[in-house]
Design an enzyme around this catalytic site. Structure first.
Site, PDB file in Angstrom:
ATOM      1  N   CYS A  80      30.470  38.010  47.853  1.00 11.75           N
ATOM      2  CA  CYS A  80      31.347  37.074  47.150  1.00 11.75           C
ATOM      3  C   CYS A  80      32.503  37.817  46.456  1.00 11.75           C
ATOM      4  O   CYS A  80      33.353  38.358  47.155  1.00 11.75           O
ATOM      5  CB  CYS A  80      30.519  36.214  46.202  1.00 11.75           C
ATOM      6  SG  CYS A  80      31.284  34.626  45.950  1.00 11.75           S
ATOM      7  N   ARG A 107      40.803  34.074  48.037  1.00 16.48           N
ATOM      8  CA  ARG A 107      39.914  33.761  46.900  1.00 16.48           C
ATOM      9  C   ARG A 107      39.774  32.245  46.724  1.00 16.48           C
ATOM     10  O   ARG A 107      40.710  31.503  46.982  1.00 16.48           O
ATOM     11  CB  ARG A 107      40.474  34.329  45.593  1.00 16.48           C
ATOM     12  CG  ARG A 107      40.521  35.815  45.521  1.00 16.48           C
ATOM     13  CD  ARG A 107      41.000  36.248  44.134  1.00 16.48           C
ATOM     14  NE  ARG A 107      40.053  35.873  43.097  1.00 16.48           N
ATOM     15  CZ  ARG A 107      40.392  35.520  41.868  1.00 16.48           C
ATOM     16  NH1 ARG A 107      41.650  35.470  41.504  1.00 16.48           N
ATOM     17  NH2 ARG A 107      39.448  35.188  40.992  1.00 16.48           N
ATOM     18  N   HIS A 173      25.781  34.039  48.040  1.00 18.05           N
ATOM     19  CA  HIS A 173      24.992  34.775  47.033  1.00 18.05           C
ATOM     20  C   HIS A 173      23.545  34.964  47.483  1.00 18.05           C
ATOM     21  O   HIS A 173      22.666  34.206  47.065  1.00 18.05           O
ATOM     22  CB  HIS A 173      24.998  34.001  45.708  1.00 18.05           C
ATOM     23  CG  HIS A 173      26.214  34.209  44.884  1.00 18.05           C
ATOM     24  ND1 HIS A 173      26.294  35.130  43.866  1.00 18.05           N
ATOM     25  CD2 HIS A 173      27.428  33.624  44.949  1.00 18.05           C
ATOM     26  CE1 HIS A 173      27.500  35.098  43.324  1.00 18.05           C
ATOM     27  NE2 HIS A 173      28.200  34.181  43.967  1.00 18.05           N
ATOM     28  N   GLU A 175      21.391  37.018  46.541  1.00 16.75           N
ATOM     29  CA  GLU A 175      20.481  37.437  45.465  1.00 16.75           C
ATOM     30  C   GLU A 175      19.873  36.248  44.733  1.00 16.75           C
ATOM     31  O   GLU A 175      18.940  36.407  43.954  1.00 16.75           O
ATOM     32  CB  GLU A 175      21.234  38.363  44.484  1.00 16.75           C
ATOM     33  CG  GLU A 175      22.153  37.682  43.480  1.00 16.75           C
ATOM     34  CD  GLU A 175      23.481  37.186  44.077  1.00 16.75           C
ATOM     35  OE1 GLU A 175      23.669  37.264  45.299  1.00 16.75           O
ATOM     36  OE2 GLU A 175      24.306  36.685  43.289  1.00 16.75           O
TER      37      GLU A 175
HETATM   38  N1  GLN Z   1      35.764  33.116  42.610  1.00 19.05           N
HETATM   39  C1  GLN Z   1      35.365  34.467  42.373  1.00 19.05           C
HETATM   40  C2  GLN Z   1      36.538  35.415  42.590  1.00 19.05           C
HETATM   41  O1  GLN Z   1      37.487  35.066  43.215  1.00 19.05           O
HETATM   42  C3  GLN Z   1      34.200  34.866  43.246  1.00 19.05           C
HETATM   43  C4  GLN Z   1      33.043  33.989  42.945  1.00 19.05           C
HETATM   44  C5  GLN Z   1      31.710  34.613  43.117  1.00 19.05           C
HETATM   45  O2  GLN Z   1      31.564  35.829  43.186  1.00 19.05           O
HETATM   46  N2  GLN Z   1      30.714  33.771  43.166  1.00 19.05           N
HETATM   47  O3  GLN Z   1      36.469  36.502  42.140  1.00 19.05           O
END
Ligand code: GLN
Length: 194
Positions: A80, A107, A173, A175
């Site tokens: 992420c 992003r 995610h 984890e």
């Molecule tokens: N929106 C976050 C970013 O752009 C990432 C989100 C996440 O790690 N769950 O950094």
């Protein structure tokens, strides 16, 4: 043979849950907040969180050059926000990305926090036994990738896992579920044939 030590970049974000998964797998892991700690590791996980914040903290903690060096020689997995940080190109100049894998990332491409979602998907290139539960939280989208990159899993035809020789990325995610298969892939299978 050097024994495995998984570093978990613990500057901001969801690092605790990654440590838990390493413990469940019985592999040594440490939180990484300095270049000295980084250099004790064979692998590094950069967790989900806020990529702009993690990027600022990497600089503040004087780790940028060491992280770039590490990412050329050893194994890194960015999940992420971590995927944004290891990317070669990001749509937001506030992130000082490390450029370790030839991907272009947008992003927050699925929308805001309320547009976060959970889905189930087969990921046979990671493990074919049963579907994975995939949790996307303000996730980035992998828009483009170069020849050195292999996608390993898709949701709605968008790559959500990809790798080159030593850098793995995932936009969800792993984890946050009890499933250990993504961690197991990163720790035990990255060095093997793609
Ligand atoms: N929106 C976050 C970013 O752009 C990432 C989100 C996440 O790690 N769950 O950094």
């Amino acid at each position: 043979m050097n024994s495995i030590c998984v570093g978990i970049l613990a500057l901001q974000g969801d690092y605790g849950k990654h440590k838990e998964k390493c413990d469940w797998l019985g592999v040594d892991s440490i939180y990484v907040r300095s270049s000295e700690e980084l250099n004790r590791c064979t692998h590094l996980i950069i967790p989900g969180g806020e990529s702009t914040t993690i990027s600022k903290l990497m600089k503040l903690y004087g780790m940028v050059d060491e992280l770039k060096k590490f990412g050329k020689e050893k194994y890194i997995w960015g999940t992420c926000a971590g995927m944004i940080l290891v990317a070669k190109k990001v749509d937001d100049t506030r992130v000082e990305n490390l450029g370790l894998i030839d991907i272009y990332v947008q992003r927050n491409a699925y929308g805001r926090q309320v547009d976060s979602f959970i889905t189930e998907e087969n990921l046979p290139l990671i493990d074919g036994k049963e579907k994975f539960k995939l949790i996307f939280i303000r996730a980035p989208v992998l828009l483009e990738y170069g020849d050195s990159v292999t996608p390993l899993g898709f949701v709605n035809e968008i790559p959500v896992i990809a790798r080159n020789d030593n850098v793995l990325v995932s936009s969800f995610h792993p984890e946050l579920t009890p499933d250990l298969r993504m961690h197991s892939y990163f720790i035990f299978k990255m060095g093997k044939k793609k």
